[in-house]
Design a protein around this motif. Structure first.
Motif, PDB file in Angstrom:
ATOM      1  N   PRO A   6       0.815  -1.226   0.000  1.00 23.07           N
ATOM      2  CA  PRO A   6       0.000   0.000   0.000  1.00 23.07           C
ATOM      3  C   PRO A   6       0.844   1.270   0.000  1.00 23.07           C
ATOM      4  N   GLY A   7       1.918   1.281   0.769  1.00 22.47           N
ATOM      5  CA  GLY A   7       2.779   2.447   0.787  1.00 22.47           C
ATOM      6  C   GLY A   7       3.483   2.661  -0.544  1.00 22.47           C
ATOM      7  N   GLN A   8       3.913   1.569  -1.166  1.00 24.39           N
ATOM      8  CA  GLN A   8       4.553   1.685  -2.479  1.00 24.39           C
ATOM      9  C   GLN A   8       3.576   2.238  -3.508  1.00 24.39           C
ATOM     10  N   MET A   9       2.332   1.751  -3.449  1.00 22.31           N
ATOM     11  CA  MET A   9       1.324   2.256  -4.373  1.00 22.31           C
ATOM     12  C   MET A   9       1.049   3.727  -4.137  1.00 22.31           C
ATOM     13  N   ARG A  10       0.941   4.111  -2.872  1.00 19.02           N
ATOM     14  CA  ARG A  10       0.657   5.511  -2.553  1.00 19.02           C
ATOM     15  C   ARG A  10       1.784   6.411  -3.071  1.00 19.02           C
ATOM     16  N   THR A  11       3.012   5.992  -2.855  1.00 12.36           N
ATOM     17  CA  THR A  11       4.153   6.781  -3.334  1.00 12.36           C
ATOM     18  C   THR A  11       4.159   6.877  -4.856  1.00 12.36           C
ATOM     19  N   PHE A 110      -8.056   7.490  -8.960  1.00  8.90           N
ATOM     20  CA  PHE A 110      -9.333   7.917  -8.371  1.00  8.90           C
ATOM     21  C   PHE A 110      -9.103   8.288  -6.909  1.00  8.90           C
ATOM     22  N   GLY A 111      -9.315   9.553  -6.605  1.00  5.46           N
ATOM     23  CA  GLY A 111      -8.982  10.044  -5.276  1.00  5.46           C
ATOM     24  C   GLY A 111      -7.546  10.562  -5.250  1.00  5.46           C
ATOM     25  N   ASP A 112      -7.123  11.004  -4.076  1.00  2.00           N
ATOM     26  CA  ASP A 112      -5.789  11.584  -3.912  1.00  2.00           C
ATOM     27  C   ASP A 112      -4.933  10.622  -3.094  1.00  2.00           C
ATOM     28  N   PRO A 113      -3.972   9.926  -3.736  1.00  2.24           N
ATOM     29  CA  PRO A 113      -3.166   8.963  -2.982  1.00  2.24           C
ATOM     30  C   PRO A 113      -2.310   9.609  -1.900  1.00  2.24           C
ATOM     31  N   ALA A 120      -7.998   4.755  -5.595  1.00  5.84           N
ATOM     32  CA  ALA A 120      -7.878   3.616  -6.501  1.00  5.84           C
ATOM     33  C   ALA A 120      -7.133   4.049  -7.759  1.00  5.84           C
ATOM     34  N   TRP A 121      -6.749   3.062  -8.559  1.00  5.74           N
ATOM     35  CA  TRP A 121      -6.111   3.378  -9.833  1.00  5.74           C
ATOM     36  C   TRP A 121      -6.334   2.234 -10.810  1.00  5.74           C
ATOM     37  N   ARG A 122      -6.169   2.554 -12.085  1.00 11.95           N
ATOM     38  CA  ARG A 122      -6.336   1.533 -13.122  1.00 11.95           C
ATOM     39  C   ARG A 122      -5.351   1.796 -14.261  1.00 11.95           C
ATOM     40  N   PHE A 123      -4.757   0.728 -14.755  1.00 13.20           N
ATOM     41  CA  PHE A 123      -3.902   0.743 -15.950  1.00 13.20           C
ATOM     42  C   PHE A 123      -4.558  -0.193 -16.946  1.00 13.20           C
ATOM     43  N   GLU A 124      -4.937   0.334 -18.127  1.00 15.08           N
ATOM     44  CA  GLU A 124      -5.801  -0.478 -18.985  1.00 15.08           C
ATOM     45  C   GLU A 124      -5.571  -0.169 -20.460  1.00 15.08           C
ATOM     46  N   GLY A 125      -5.692  -1.201 -21.264  1.00 16.83           N
ATOM     47  CA  GLY A 125      -5.655  -1.113 -22.713  1.00 16.83           C
ATOM     48  C   GLY A 125      -6.057  -2.455 -23.283  1.00 16.83           C
ATOM     49  N   HIS A 126      -5.741  -2.690 -24.559  1.00 19.18           N
ATOM     50  CA  HIS A 126      -6.144  -3.934 -25.201  1.00 19.18           C
ATOM     51  C   HIS A 126      -5.511  -5.139 -24.499  1.00 19.18           C
ATOM     52  N   HIS A 127      -6.360  -6.013 -24.003  1.00 13.09           N
ATOM     53  CA  HIS A 127      -5.949  -7.263 -23.364  1.00 13.09           C
ATOM     54  C   HIS A 127      -5.162  -7.075 -22.079  1.00 13.09           C
ATOM     55  N   LEU A 128      -5.288  -5.909 -21.462  1.00 15.18           N
ATOM     56  CA  LEU A 128      -4.647  -5.685 -20.168  1.00 15.18           C
ATOM     57  C   LEU A 128      -5.489  -4.713 -19.361  1.00 15.18           C
ATOM     58  N   ASP A 136      -7.926   2.269   3.657  1.00 16.59           N
ATOM     59  CA  ASP A 136      -7.231   2.127   4.947  1.00 16.59           C
ATOM     60  C   ASP A 136      -5.990   1.255   4.804  1.00 16.59           C
ATOM     61  N   ASP A 137      -5.240   1.489   3.728  1.00 13.95           N
ATOM     62  CA  ASP A 137      -3.982   0.785   3.450  1.00 13.95           C
ATOM     63  C   ASP A 137      -4.166  -0.724   3.288  1.00 13.95           C
ATOM     64  N   ARG A 138      -5.331  -1.123   2.811  1.00 16.14           N
ATOM     65  CA  ARG A 138      -5.552  -2.511   2.390  1.00 16.14           C
ATOM     66  C   ARG A 138      -5.888  -2.490   0.907  1.00 16.14           C
ATOM     67  N   VAL A 139      -5.211  -3.326   0.151  1.00 14.86           N
ATOM     68  CA  VAL A 139      -5.350  -3.334  -1.306  1.00 14.86           C
ATOM     69  C   VAL A 139      -6.329  -4.417  -1.731  1.00 14.86           C
ATOM     70  N   SER A 140      -7.296  -4.034  -2.549  1.00 10.27           N
ATOM     71  CA  SER A 140      -8.221  -4.981  -3.164  1.00 10.27           C
ATOM     72  C   SER A 140      -7.908  -5.038  -4.657  1.00 10.27           C
ATOM     73  N   PRO A 141      -7.339  -6.157  -5.138  1.00  9.16           N
ATOM     74  CA  PRO A 141      -6.901  -6.234  -6.533  1.00  9.16           C
ATOM     75  C   PRO A 141      -7.974  -6.820  -7.438  1.00  9.16           C
ATOM     76  N   ALA A 142      -8.869  -5.988  -7.926  1.00 14.32           N
ATOM     77  CA  ALA A 142      -9.914  -6.500  -8.820  1.00 14.32           C
ATOM     78  C   ALA A 142     -10.599  -5.328  -9.514  1.00 14.32           C
ATOM     79  N   PRO A 143     -10.982  -5.502 -10.788  1.00 17.30           N
ATOM     80  CA  PRO A 143     -10.689  -6.679 -11.609  1.00 17.30           C
ATOM     81  C   PRO A 143      -9.291  -6.612 -12.214  1.00 17.30           C
ATOM     82  N   VAL A 144      -8.746  -7.792 -12.507  1.00 17.29           N
ATOM     83  CA  VAL A 144      -7.452  -7.901 -13.171  1.00 17.29           C
ATOM     84  C   VAL A 144      -7.621  -8.846 -14.351  1.00 17.29           C
ATOM     85  N   PHE A 145      -7.183  -8.410 -15.525  1.00 12.63           N
ATOM     86  CA  PHE A 145      -7.332  -9.220 -16.738  1.00 12.63           C
ATOM     87  C   PHE A 145      -6.076  -9.108 -17.587  1.00 12.63           C
TER      88      PHE A 145
END
Length: 227
Positions: A6-11, A110-113, A120-128, A136-145
């Motif tokens: 969570p800290g790495q993601m926030r940074t 989404f929001g201010d890290p 939240a955040w999203r990285f998305e394109g064709h087939h990814l 509260d510094d808990r990561v929910s990884p979904a959806p992932v494709f």
């Protein structure tokens, strides 16, 4: 031991927004409660909420990739990068008609890290499509494709590129480890459908039959492969 992710993601999320100029930041930064944008899922090459990597300078693109890397193991990150690179291979195979390119991937925050307990955040394109929500510094990884097109590139009968080969081989080996009755309950179609059954819809019209095989009906070998 405290989870460092969570800290790495926030940074990384804070660094990404800080690397963008006004116009790019306005496209990338969204409210956390922007449900229409946050719940978006699109695995085809389409415009989407966020900012396109092709429109960023090198610093911005690297910041986006560093954010993506906080969510994935080194092996999964390598798979994701292979999926991205395949856009150029697919464009060549299609005669360059559609103008596919490896910069056609989009990132949104989404929001201010830097300040918010929920973002939240999203990285998305064709087939990814990789979506992460942090509360509260808990990561929910979904959806992932992750997908791959072409799934395999061959030369002289040997695979040169096969980004999802490990998963494909495990799936087939799992079917081989099942008995006939379990395979009948596990396979929903003799031929693969033309696309993901749910497409980008949140629900499928009607149940998928058969329902599948419970893990406790698998033998030791099959259970190990499932795990």
């Amino acid at each position: 031991m405290e989870d460092p992710v969570p800290g790495q993601m926030r940074t990384a999320g804070t660094a990404l927004l800080g690397a963008l100029d006004g116009a790019a930041r306005a496209r990338a930064a969204r409210r956390f409660d922007d449900d229409a944008a946050r719940r978006w899922l699109e695995y085809r090459p389409r415009p989407r909420p966020g900012v396109c990597l092709a429109d960023l300078d090198r610093t911005g693109r690297k910041a986006a990739h560093r954010l993506l890397a906080t969510a994935l193991s080194p092996a999964a990150y390598a798979q994701a990068m292979a999926v991205v690179a395949l856009e150029e291979v697919l464009d060549r195979a299609e005669g360059w008609r559609r103008g596919r390119h490896s910069g056609d991937y989009w990132v949104a925050v989404f929001g201010d890290p830097a300040r918010d307990d929920r973002w939240a955040w999203r990285f998305e394109g064709h087939h990814l499509s990789v979506s992460m929500t942090v509360v509260d510094d808990r990561v929910s990884p979904a959806p992932v494709f992750l997908g791959a097109n072409p799934a395999t590139v061959r030369h002289a009968g040997h695979p040169v590129s096969r980004p999802l080969g490990v998963e494909e081989d495990l799936g087939r080996a799992l079917l081989d480890a099942m008995g006939p009755a379990a395979r009948t309950a596990a396979i929903v179609a003799d031929e693969a459908p033309a696309d993901i059954i749910s497409a980008t819809r949140p629900r499928v019209a009607g149940p998928i039959e058969p329902l599948g095989v419970p893990a406790d009906r698998l033998g030791p070998t099959g259970r190990a492969m499932l795990d």
